[in-house]
Write a protein that holds these residues in place. Structure first.
Motif, PDB file in Angstrom:
ATOM      1  N   LYS A 561     -41.763 -62.366 -39.768  1.00 23.59           N
ATOM      2  CA  LYS A 561     -42.755 -62.721 -39.303  1.00 23.59           C
ATOM      3  C   LYS A 561     -43.536 -61.114 -39.158  1.00 23.59           C
ATOM      4  CE  LYS A 561     -43.058 -64.729 -35.598  1.00 23.59           C
ATOM      5  NZ  LYS A 561     -42.938 -65.179 -34.147  1.00 23.59           N
ATOM      6  N   GLY A 562     -42.432 -60.194 -38.795  1.00 19.27           N
ATOM      7  CA  GLY A 562     -43.062 -58.676 -38.885  1.00 19.27           C
ATOM      8  C   GLY A 562     -43.694 -58.223 -40.299  1.00 19.27           C
ATOM      9  N   VAL A 563     -43.144 -58.552 -41.461  1.00 17.54           N
ATOM     10  CA  VAL A 563     -43.473 -58.354 -42.797  1.00 17.54           C
ATOM     11  C   VAL A 563     -44.792 -59.156 -42.847  1.00 17.54           C
ATOM     12  CG1 VAL A 563     -43.086 -58.856 -45.265  1.00 17.54           C
ATOM     13  CG2 VAL A 563     -41.325 -58.131 -43.632  1.00 17.54           C
ATOM     14  N   ILE A 564     -44.985 -60.405 -42.636  1.00 16.08           N
ATOM     15  CA  ILE A 564     -46.377 -60.965 -42.823  1.00 16.08           C
ATOM     16  C   ILE A 564     -47.437 -60.302 -41.874  1.00 16.08           C
ATOM     17  CG2 ILE A 564     -47.416 -63.316 -42.548  1.00 16.08           C
ATOM     18  CD1 ILE A 564     -44.628 -64.632 -43.233  1.00 16.08           C
ATOM     19  N   ILE A 577     -52.320 -65.034 -42.884  1.00 16.08           N
ATOM     20  CA  ILE A 577     -51.593 -66.125 -43.062  1.00 16.08           C
ATOM     21  C   ILE A 577     -50.952 -66.366 -41.458  1.00 16.08           C
ATOM     22  CG2 ILE A 577     -48.995 -66.718 -43.634  1.00 16.08           C
ATOM     23  CD1 ILE A 577     -49.213 -64.898 -45.927  1.00 16.08           C
ATOM     24  N   ARG A 578     -51.364 -67.763 -41.491  1.00 22.43           N
ATOM     25  CA  ARG A 578     -51.057 -68.120 -39.972  1.00 22.43           C
ATOM     26  C   ARG A 578     -49.747 -68.653 -39.376  1.00 22.43           C
ATOM     27  NH1 ARG A 578     -55.569 -65.477 -37.912  1.00 22.43           N
ATOM     28  NH2 ARG A 578     -57.595 -66.012 -39.331  1.00 22.43           N
ATOM     29  N   ARG A 579     -49.332 -69.405 -40.379  1.00 21.07           N
ATOM     30  CA  ARG A 579     -47.697 -70.069 -40.192  1.00 21.07           C
ATOM     31  C   ARG A 579     -46.871 -69.993 -41.454  1.00 21.07           C
ATOM     32  NH1 ARG A 579     -47.822 -75.699 -38.213  1.00 21.07           N
ATOM     33  NH2 ARG A 579     -46.627 -75.357 -36.401  1.00 21.07           N
ATOM     34  N   PHE A 580     -45.758 -69.828 -41.063  1.00 20.67           N
ATOM     35  CA  PHE A 580     -44.807 -69.890 -42.187  1.00 20.67           C
ATOM     36  C   PHE A 580     -43.403 -70.577 -41.956  1.00 20.67           C
ATOM     37  CE2 PHE A 580     -43.269 -66.420 -39.559  1.00 20.67           C
ATOM     38  CZ  PHE A 580     -42.122 -66.272 -39.794  1.00 20.67           C
ATOM     39  N   VAL A 581     -42.633 -70.867 -42.826  1.00 21.45           N
ATOM     40  CA  VAL A 581     -41.468 -71.303 -42.912  1.00 21.45           C
ATOM     41  C   VAL A 581     -40.347 -70.790 -43.709  1.00 21.45           C
ATOM     42  CG1 VAL A 581     -41.776 -73.148 -44.560  1.00 21.45           C
ATOM     43  CG2 VAL A 581     -40.058 -73.753 -42.891  1.00 21.45           C
ATOM     44  N   ILE A 645     -40.959 -73.991 -38.040  1.00 27.22           N
ATOM     45  CA  ILE A 645     -42.121 -73.617 -38.588  1.00 27.22           C
ATOM     46  C   ILE A 645     -42.647 -72.624 -37.429  1.00 27.22           C
ATOM     47  CG2 ILE A 645     -44.419 -74.003 -39.051  1.00 27.22           C
ATOM     48  CD1 ILE A 645     -43.386 -76.701 -40.523  1.00 27.22           C
ATOM     49  N   HIS A 646     -42.757 -71.273 -37.815  1.00 25.80           N
ATOM     50  CA  HIS A 646     -43.159 -70.532 -37.008  1.00 25.80           C
ATOM     51  C   HIS A 646     -44.726 -69.951 -37.018  1.00 25.80           C
ATOM     52  CE1 HIS A 646     -39.663 -68.393 -35.006  1.00 25.80           C
ATOM     53  NE2 HIS A 646     -39.049 -69.689 -35.478  1.00 25.80           N
ATOM     54  N   GLU A 647     -45.566 -69.550 -36.042  1.00 27.95           N
ATOM     55  CA  GLU A 647     -46.804 -68.876 -35.953  1.00 27.95           C
ATOM     56  C   GLU A 647     -46.736 -67.396 -36.198  1.00 27.95           C
ATOM     57  OE1 GLU A 647     -49.593 -70.491 -35.397  1.00 27.95           O
ATOM     58  OE2 GLU A 647     -48.679 -72.544 -34.916  1.00 27.95           O
ATOM     59  N   VAL A 648     -47.352 -66.956 -36.927  1.00 32.34           N
ATOM     60  CA  VAL A 648     -47.503 -65.598 -37.205  1.00 32.34           C
ATOM     61  C   VAL A 648     -47.820 -64.779 -36.071  1.00 32.34           C
ATOM     62  CG1 VAL A 648     -48.155 -63.671 -38.597  1.00 32.34           C
ATOM     63  CG2 VAL A 648     -47.384 -65.887 -39.592  1.00 32.34           C
ATOM     64  N   GLY A 649     -49.151 -65.097 -35.460  1.00 31.00           N
ATOM     65  CA  GLY A 649     -49.475 -64.300 -34.193  1.00 31.00           C
ATOM     66  C   GLY A 649     -49.972 -62.983 -34.797  1.00 31.00           C
TER      67      GLY A 649
END
Length: 650
Positions: A561-564, A577-581, A645-649
């Motif tokens: 998440k920190g990278v994105i 990018i809003r969400r990722f897995v 699945i995580h939100e980037v936030g």
């Protein structure tokens, strides 16, 4: 080795270019044998011992194999399928095919049997050269399916003594037949040196096949000779280099940078014992020229970081003191700023205590010319190696251009460009933002594919398919593939590969697929790098049992998440990018998700992970995914995983 064929009688008996240099690779070997016959051309590590071949011995073996292959039926204009890792015998067989006006068509050694026929579509290859029993077994299966190749020549005889299938020959037997012909037919040696013409194909390679079946890319001797001459004029190559041939033999980088440049610039070509020993062998060789893909440089950096973490407290303190300062000083150098007296003193002391030992550990103490290409490299990795004193640079090219189009030069290194066009190469960008290239190093068209050729070549210019732009000073910036230019639902245009490369700047991420074409937001499927992320987890005492287990740990999700988020900081609001897995596995070439050169096949990924893609957009927090997997023996199975699945936030 038998006594070499006398090169004296062959002096100036080969095709030459307008400036008097060898016009074909075979001519290059003959020239080297005549002018520097006792100089070492190949070195190969075998059972821990480095074996050496002089250029006279190399010429002898190439001509013997050529005479032997001709007796087996290798005709002008025919392809010789070649499969195996880097071996002197493999390279000699390639050159022998050239001597007969035939051409090698190398195949990646890890290509499964089911895909093999795709790499034997052109040149009617009825003879194949295999490194060992594993590759012979593949070729025998291909023969059962397609009827070809009827003749299989192998190098390593282990495990093959009891084989009774017809048409199987040892490479040394073929060479022995050839030597008998050379003794019996005066003038045959000179004839074999002279047959190949500059317009003949020197090799048939294949495109990456990101959007479908790989296309055959024939490169002529003129293409290869011109490309290497251009690179030499620009200072990218020099004579008498010490090379390290470890790249896949089916990649243009190996054929041009290892074999082609090795022959035409009279280098010493060093070959590791096995891929598993390549890093150890690299240290023993210490090449003057070194080429590696960005991911290989990333792995090298990870290796250094792991080594430092496991070293003594004093070494860790020295590393932590000097390296950040070295990187900061390299930033100043690239910006054209001068170093203070204190910085120069720190730099000098650091080279003795830290930078020099690390370069020695990596085997790059003599790497005066170090390059990376194929995709974008992370800024941190690039600066790290330059801070060590390794003058790493970016280059740009494609299989269709012999991989030699543009490159950076010392004093003109910028993080966002690939440098200027090489001498003898013209580069321009058309009105649609596509990069066009014209040079004698550009191929003449795809094999048996006039439609694709017409699409790629126009008025002497190659349409590269890459999007980019030229800066005012002639530096080229490459953004990504034109075909990958897509729009979101609201009409925002972007190139997924450009964003993906920036995410992969992180050593913790090996692959990523950015989604969002025709949708309201961008999302991502991420494949972590198990080595770098695994080491990160171990340092923090985070236990895990497998790649899948590691990928789903909450701490690893926070890391990704920190990278994105960092990448999102430079993205327009509509393209964040809003969400990722985190995927439970890396994308796999055997599953068709990436090419053998690790380029994404987006249509395959979106098909394989359709349920996962839907979950990224429907608000789901978890998804149970059934993954089809392919084992080494070709059988398949199903693996069920629950992915979060995580939100980037942010």
């Amino acid at each position: 080795m038998n006594a070499p064929v006398s090169a004296t009688s062959l002096i100036r008996a080969w095709p030459v270019t307008s400036d008097g240099g060898p016009a074909t690779l075979v001519a290059g070997v003959a020239c080297n044998a005549a002018e520097a016959g006792k100089r070492t051309g190949f070195r190969e590590r075998d059972y821990g011992i480095w074996r050496e071949w002089t250029w006279s011995q190399i010429l002898d073996e190439v001509l013997a194999l050529a005479a032997g292959f001709e007796e087996l039926g290798l005709k002008p204009g025919a392809a010789l399928t070649v499969v195996g890792d880097n071996r002197v015998s493999i390279y000699l067989a390639m050159l022998a095919a050239n001597a007969l006006r035939a051409y090698p068509s190398p195949v990646f050694s890890d290509v499964p049997v089911q895909q093999f026929s795709a790499y034997m579509r052109h040149g009617a290859p009825d003879i194949a050269v295999a490194e060992d029993q594993e590759q012979v077994d593949k070729l025998l299966e291909v023969r059962e399916q397609t009827g070809r190749p009827s003749i299989i020549v192998y190098d390593d005889k282990r495990g093959l003594g009891a084989y009774e299938a017809p048409g199987i020959h040892a490479l040394e037997e073929v060479a022995a037949r050839g030597r008998a012909r050379l003794r019996a037919e005066p003038g045959l040696a000179a004839d074999l040196v002279n047959r190949a013409r500059p317009e003949d194909p020197a090799v048939l390679l294949y495109s990456s096949g990101t959007t479908g079946l790989p296309k055959g890319v024939p490169l002529t001797h003129r293409n290869v000779v011109s490309g290497i001459a251009n690179a030499r004029k620009g200072g990218y190559f020099k004579e008498n280099e010490i090379l390290f041939a470890y790249l896949p033999t089916a990649w243009v980088g190996d054929f041009v940078f290892s074999l082609g440049a090795g022959v035409l610039l009279r280098a010493t070509i060093n070959i590791p014992e096995r891929q598993e020993t390549a890093l150890h062998d690299l240290r023993e060789v210490a090449p003057t020229f070194y080429l590696a893909a960005p991911r290989a440089w990333d792995n090298m950096l990870t290796r250094v970081q792991v080594g430092i973490a496991d070293s003594t407290p004093l070494k860790r303190r020295l590393f932590d003191f000097f390296m950040p300062r070295a990187i900061a000083m390299e930033r100043k150098r690239l910006a054209g700023q001068s170093l203070s007296l204190l910085e120069r003193l720190i730099d000098a002391f650091g080279r003795v205590t830290i930078y020099g030992p690390i370069k020695d550990f990596l085997g790059l103490t003599r790497a005066e010319r170090a390059f990376t290409g194929g995709e974008a490299m992370g800024e941190d990795t690039f600066l790290f190696f330059r801070a060590l004193g390794i003058r790493l640079k970016q280059f740009y090219g494609q299989t269709e251009t012999c991989a030699l189009s543009a490159a950076q030069t010392e004093g003109n290194v910028r993080l966002h460009t690939v440098g200027r066009a090489m001498p003898g190469v013209e580069v321009k960008v058309d009105g649609n933002g596509e990069i066009l290239i014209r040079s004698e190093s550009v191929f003449g068209g795809y094999a048996d594919n006039p439609d694709a050729t017409a699409d790629a070549l126009s008025d002497g210019w190659l349409r590269t398919g890459d999007a980019g732009y030229m800066e005012d000073d002639g530096n080229l910036v490459v953004l990504g593939r034109v075909s990958e230019l897509v729009e979101t639902k609201d009409g925002e245009r972007y190139i997924p590969n450009f964003i993906e490369n920036r995410i992969k700047f992180s050593s913790y991420i090996r692959n990523v697929c950015v989604l969002g074409a025709g949708r309201a937001d961008l999302t991502a499927i991420v494949c972590i790098d198990d080595e770098a992320t695994g080491h990160w987890a171990e340092v923090r005492s985070l236990s895990y049992t497998s790649y899948a287990d590691l990928s789903q740990r909450p701490e690893v999700y926070e890391l990704v998440k920190g990278v994105i988020r960092h990448v999102n900081e430079t993205q327009p609001e509509a393209l964040k990018i809003r969400r990722f897995v985190n995927l439970h596995k890396d994308f796999d070439a055997d599953d068709g998700e990436i090419t053998r050169t690790r380029k994404l096949r987006r249509n395959v990924i979106e098909e394989h992970y359709g349920k996962l893609v839907d979950a990224l957009y429907d608000g789901s927090e978890r998804v149970t995914f059934e993954a089809k997997i392919t084992y080494d023996d070709g059988t398949t199975g199903v693996l069920t995983r629950e992915l979060r699945i995580h939100e980037v936030g942010g």
